[in-house]
Every structure is written in C-alpha cells, then in structure tokens.
Write a protein that holds these residues in place. Structure first.
Motif, mmCIF file in Angstrom:
data_model
loop_
_atom_site.group_PDB
_atom_site.id
_atom_site.type_symbol
_atom_site.label_atom_id
_atom_site.label_comp_id
_atom_site.label_asym_id
_atom_site.label_seq_id
_atom_site.Cartn_x
_atom_site.Cartn_y
_atom_site.Cartn_z
ATOM 1 N N UNK A 424 0.852 -1.191 0.000
ATOM 2 C CA UNK A 424 0.000 0.000 0.000
ATOM 3 C C UNK A 424 0.888 1.242 0.000
ATOM 4 N N UNK A 425 0.835 2.059 -1.058
ATOM 5 C CA UNK A 425 1.691 3.259 -1.112
ATOM 6 C C UNK A 425 1.485 4.203 0.063
ATOM 7 N N UNK A 426 0.309 4.166 0.679
ATOM 8 C CA UNK A 426 0.043 5.049 1.811
ATOM 9 C C UNK A 426 0.956 4.751 2.993
ATOM 10 N N UNK A 427 1.532 3.544 3.035
ATOM 11 C CA UNK A 427 2.422 3.158 4.129
ATOM 12 C C UNK A 427 3.862 2.988 3.645
ATOM 13 N N UNK A 428 4.154 3.568 2.490
ATOM 14 C CA UNK A 428 5.479 3.415 1.902
ATOM 15 C C UNK A 428 6.587 3.995 2.766
ATOM 16 N N UNK A 429 6.351 5.175 3.343
ATOM 17 C CA UNK A 429 7.383 5.781 4.196
ATOM 18 C C UNK A 429 7.633 4.920 5.430
ATOM 19 N N UNK A 430 6.566 4.403 6.004
ATOM 20 C CA UNK A 430 6.719 3.544 7.187
ATOM 21 C C UNK A 430 7.505 2.290 6.833
ATOM 22 N N UNK A 431 7.240 1.697 5.675
ATOM 23 C CA UNK A 431 7.959 0.503 5.252
ATOM 24 C C UNK A 431 9.440 0.799 5.080
ATOM 25 N N UNK A 432 9.747 1.938 4.471
ATOM 26 C CA UNK A 432 11.154 2.300 4.274
ATOM 27 C C UNK A 432 11.859 2.472 5.620
ATOM 28 N N UNK A 433 11.221 3.144 6.555
ATOM 29 C CA UNK A 433 11.827 3.363 7.865
ATOM 30 C C UNK A 433 12.022 2.049 8.615
ATOM 31 N N UNK A 434 11.068 1.142 8.501
ATOM 32 C CA UNK A 434 11.194 -0.149 9.173
ATOM 33 C C UNK A 434 12.342 -0.950 8.575
ATOM 34 N N UNK A 435 12.465 -0.946 7.265
ATOM 35 C CA UNK A 435 13.569 -1.659 6.626
ATOM 36 C C UNK A 435 14.915 -1.078 7.034
ATOM 37 N N UNK A 436 14.988 0.243 7.165
ATOM 38 C CA UNK A 436 16.231 0.868 7.599
ATOM 39 C C UNK A 436 16.569 0.480 9.035
ATOM 40 N N UNK A 437 15.553 0.406 9.879
ATOM 41 C CA UNK A 437 15.787 -0.001 11.266
ATOM 42 C C UNK A 437 16.318 -1.425 11.333
ATOM 43 N N UNK A 438 15.763 -2.295 10.506
ATOM 44 C CA UNK A 438 16.224 -3.682 10.471
ATOM 45 C C UNK A 438 17.672 -3.745 9.995
ATOM 46 N N UNK A 439 18.014 -2.953 8.982
ATOM 47 C CA UNK A 439 19.382 -2.959 8.461
ATOM 48 C C UNK A 439 20.371 -2.505 9.531
ATOM 49 N N UNK A 440 19.994 -1.486 10.301
ATOM 50 C CA UNK A 440 20.891 -1.021 11.373
ATOM 51 C C UNK A 440 21.042 -2.086 12.445
ATOM 52 N N UNK A 441 19.949 -2.708 12.815
ATOM 53 C CA UNK A 441 19.974 -3.735 13.868
ATOM 54 C C UNK A 441 20.805 -4.940 13.433
ATOM 55 N N UNK A 442 20.699 -5.329 12.174
ATOM 56 C CA UNK A 442 21.410 -6.513 11.678
ATOM 57 C C UNK A 442 22.919 -6.304 11.664
ATOM 58 N N UNK A 443 23.374 -5.063 11.812
ATOM 59 C CA UNK A 443 24.806 -4.790 11.823
ATOM 60 C C UNK A 443 25.449 -5.059 13.178
ATOM 61 N N UNK A 444 24.630 -5.442 14.192
ATOM 62 C CA UNK A 444 25.214 -5.764 15.490
ATOM 63 C C UNK A 444 26.338 -6.788 15.343
ATOM 64 N N UNK A 445 26.105 -7.779 14.524
ATOM 65 C CA UNK A 445 27.064 -8.871 14.381
ATOM 66 C C UNK A 445 26.753 -9.639 13.107
ATOM 67 N N UNK A 446 27.771 -10.246 12.540
ATOM 68 C CA UNK A 446 27.504 -11.246 11.524
ATOM 69 C C UNK A 446 26.793 -12.407 12.205
ATOM 70 N N UNK A 447 25.797 -12.966 11.558
ATOM 71 C CA UNK A 447 25.001 -14.008 12.180
ATOM 72 C C UNK A 447 25.835 -15.269 12.381
ATOM 73 N N UNK A 448 26.061 -15.695 13.630
ATOM 74 C CA UNK A 448 26.888 -16.887 13.856
ATOM 75 C C UNK A 448 26.083 -18.159 13.636
ATOM 76 N N UNK A 449 26.768 -19.268 13.393
ATOM 77 C CA UNK A 449 26.050 -20.546 13.308
ATOM 78 C C UNK A 449 25.608 -20.991 14.695
ATOM 79 N N UNK A 450 24.713 -21.969 14.726
ATOM 80 C CA UNK A 450 24.280 -22.535 16.000
ATOM 81 C C UNK A 450 25.474 -23.156 16.709
#
Length: 472
Positions: A424-450
C-alpha cells in the motif's frame, strides 16, 4: 546490604493472561499484587519465540544473532557473559530451580546450585525432577504423550480432539508446578538476612500440554470463557500454511478452544498460587521489600489468535509479547503501567544495575529502572520456517521471511494483524523506515552458526541438592 534478586519465569505465557492486564476470566491474584508493588511493562517482547534461544537472551542480555543459540538444543558459547556469572563473581550465592532448557542439561551459566525439572530433549532423562518421579514409581504420562514423538505417535484420539489439554495423571504434589514451587521455597528459606542472593525459578507451565492436576483442572467453566482478541472463525488465508503444525487447527472450534483455555488458565492459576507462596515466604522473613523481583516468560501463546494454538507460526503479538513485571528494591514506582517498548534483553542490564554491577561488555538492552527506558523498535527472530524476523514500533510491525516474504501491519488500524499493507503506497514511508531499522539492527554482528557443545562445562549438583533438601 547487597540486593537480593528473584527472577520468576513462565513458559509460553500469553501476555494478556493476567488479571491485572485486563483479562476478563483468568485469576492471578498473587501476580496482580506483585504488579501493584512494581512496574508492569505492557509492551514487552521476547527476542525469539522458542524456549532456549529466548532463555539465553534473558541471561546474557544479547540478541540471538549475538549469542548464537538458534535452537532448543544448543549451548551458550564460552566467553559470553551472563548476569548470573556477574553476580557470582561479585560474591552472590546463585541458584536456579525448574526448567532451564540448557545443553548440556547442567550447563554452567553462573548458577552454583541447580535443581532442574526439564520437559523437552535429553534434560528430562537426567534432571532432578524425573529422577525423583522414577524413584517414586511415577511417570508423567500426559507430558510424555505430548512431548515425545514415539509416545505421541500412539496417542489416543482424545488427545487430538482436546488439543492435548486435560487433567494431569500426576497427583498435585508431583506435578511440575508444585515440585518447582516447593524446591524454590527451600532455597528461599535458606537465604541469609545479609543479602547477596540470586534465585531464578523457571516453571514448565503454562507450556503445553495444558494439564493441571486434579482439583485445579476444574478451576474454570469452559463454557463461560471469553475468546481473547484476535480469535477468527477460520484460519486466515495468509496463515493456511500453518494449519497443521503441532495439531490440525482447521478442526478448532469455539467449544474446543474454550476447553483448551480452561486448562491453560488453570495451569496459570496453579502457577500463580505457587508464586504467591514464594512471595509470602519473603514477606514473612522480612526480605520482600528489598528484593528485586522479575516475572516474565520466554515467549507467548496464540490461544486462538488467527485460529491457531501454541507458538509455531508467524510472529504475531500473542506469541512474541510476554508478561513483564519488575518490583524494584524498595518498591519504587508501585503500580506503574509502562507503555514503552521493551525486550527480554533488558532484563540483564536491569538486574546488574540494581546490584551495582557494570556489564562486562556493552549490552544492547536498557536499564528499566530509568522511567524513560525503552526502544523505538524491538526485534525478534525465528529459524523454524526458514529465516524470519520481526521489527515492531509503537504503530507498525514488519515481518519478513525467506519463505513467506514481507508483511507490514498498521497496528493502530489493525491491532489483530489481519491486513498486510506492505504494497500500500500510503504506508510506503513507514515501510522504508522499518527496513532501515532492520538494516541497522542486523549490523550488530555477523550471524553466527548454531553453537552446540554437549561436553561444555557443567556442574555436578548432588551436594547442593542435598543441602537444599535439608534446609541448609
């Protein structure tokens, strides 16, 4: 005097299944009283809706992508500090009673004394509870049928018809809830008046099977119960792939749901009773006011949300949201209900701060003693159905999966997460901001194996168990 700490953990406890949370039916007088003496966090989330990964995050204060414990059969890697280890280094007596779900069973994460009552995996075959059951000539038949594949394959039709809910075959004194509560009280009875003690009590319940013991199973009239928000008459199209997870939820109807709810609520009220006995003991000994007490759970439960049960499926709020009550030493902020977004990763820094100890390394969580503490966005992950994640702000939730793609929910307009507005284009800005937040959070660490080490350092607790049983 050093601050005492009591952490009480439930398993699979839906956050709105507390009287103080506004549930119209469930009775939790002792937890409600605890909430009146402290802060109830109305928007607390687990970092992973599975037992062991979430538990390692609780004790370490780290996201799962940082500690690497991705499954229920994994080991906390060496070199990762925990708040029990930090307290032990500071001279605290540290103990844990109940379900820890570690690999190996008696993994040393900082507890000097362990008395365990496990449920899944090899732990149930070498823990204290099941050894004592066997010595008494008892077997947890209801639990075995629900948890062990070879027994579940032979389960009677009544098990499938009731979704595994019903009366336990064990007498109350041997039910895991009563056993854990009694062992916890023995530890609390041995606490000194000078402080410096940590006890982590972890109940198996209300995790399935929903099997309260005789007497408790009649606590609720199923026909009188109100389905919780989010119940739908059928499984939404987006969730049809989860129709057959642990059970076939296509057959779930209101009478069956209410019966499941009655037994689920009964296990909660039984647990609340045991919590009340622990807190009363602290009050009688004059230790209650100055003890930091945390009550929470490792993850939630659908309980009819989107016509589902248990926890296998998308990270909708009922399965990632958890109860969180914190009574700070001295009863600071009594009766407060906080709306901030918080996470189980906040428990470790909060406990350390209350005990005057800095973390060994920087932690991503917050000290909840600060009334302004909270997160703009909280995150969770899941690896059971591909690689999946959740990001949640106060208004939006983004779910992503390499199997199911993305879903965005506007929780203000759609609190039950039924309308995916990702396109829904009406929520496009929110989607972009959420994706950016996820990208920042994922930089905490490279994902280790179990990480799995069945021979990891563990403790032998026979002496400690004997000491507890003699009141030492």
């Amino acid at each position: 005097m050093a601050t005492n700490v009591l952490v009480i953990q439930a398993d699979q406890f839906r956050a709105d299944c507390l009287g103080v949370a506004g549930n119209p039916d469930v009775r939790t007088p002792h937890l409600d009283r605890l909430a009146a003496d402290g802060v109830r966090y109305r928007n607390a989330y687990c970092p992973f809706p599975v037992c062991t990964p979430s538990r390692y995050s609780l004790v370490s204060g780290l996201h799962v992508r940082q500690h690497g414990g991705w499954t229920n059969h994994c080991t906390l890697a060496p070199g990762i500090d925990t708040f029990p280890r930090a307290l032990r280094r500071a001279g605290y007596r540290t103990a844990a009673v109940g379900k820890m779900h570690f690999t190996p069973t008696y993994l040393d994460v900082g507890y000097d004394h362990l008395e365990l009552a496990e449920q899944d995996g090899p732990g149930r075959y070498d823990d204290d509870y099941h050894r004592e059951l066997a010595a008494a000539g008892l077997a947890p038949v209801t639990d075995l049928i629900d948890q062990e594949r070879e027994f579940r394959a032979l389960a009677p039709q009544s098990y499938w018809d009731t979704y595994g809910s019903g009366r336990s075959n064990l007498p109350e004194e041997w039910h895991s809830t009563a056993w854990i509560g009694e062992r916890a009280r023995r530890v609390l009875a041995g606490w000194s008046d000078s402080g410096g003690q940590l006890l982590h009590v972890s109940f198996v319940k209300p995790h399935h099977p929903f099997d309260p013991p005789a007497g408790w199973d009649e606590t609720y009239d199923a026909a009188a119960l109100t389905p919780l928000p989010g119940w739908t008459e059928g499984i939404p199209a987006a969730d049809q792939r989860h129709r057959r997870e642990y059970f076939d939820y296509g057959r779930l109807d209101l009478p069956r749901l209410r019966q499941v709810m009655a037994h689920y609520y009964a296990t909660i009220t039984h647990l609340d009773h045991e919590v009340g006995r622990m807190l009363d003991l602290l009050r009688q000994r004059g230790l209650y006011d100055d003890t930091m007490i945390v009550f929470t759970a490792d993850h939630g439960e659908y309980l009819g949300f989107h016509h589902l049960l248990l926890k296998d499926g998308p990270m909708y709020d009922p399965v990632v949201k958890v109860p969180l009550l914190v009574k700070f030493p001295g009863r600071q902020r009594p009766g407060e209900a906080a709306d901030a977004l918080v996470s189980l990763i906040d428990v470790a820094p909060t406990v350390l701060s209350a005990c005057g100890l800095p973390p060994a390394t920087p932690l991503p969580g917050k000290d909840l003693a600060d009334p302004a503490a909270g997160h703009d966005c909280v995150f969770a992950e899941d690896r059971r159905h591909g690689i999946a994640g959740m990001a949640r702000t106060d208004r939006y939730k983004l779910l992503w999966s390499d199997v199911a793609g993305e879903a965005l929910f506007d929780l203000t307009a759609d609190p039950h997460e039924l309308a995916n507005v990702v396109d829904d284009p009406a929520h496009g800005d929110a989607l972009r901001l959420m994706r950016e937040a996820v990208a920042r959070w994922a930089l905490y660490d490279a994902t280790p194996p179990t990480y799995l080490d069945p021979a990891a350092r563990h403790q032998l607790f026979a002496g400690a168990v004997a000491e507890h049983r003699t009141g030492g």
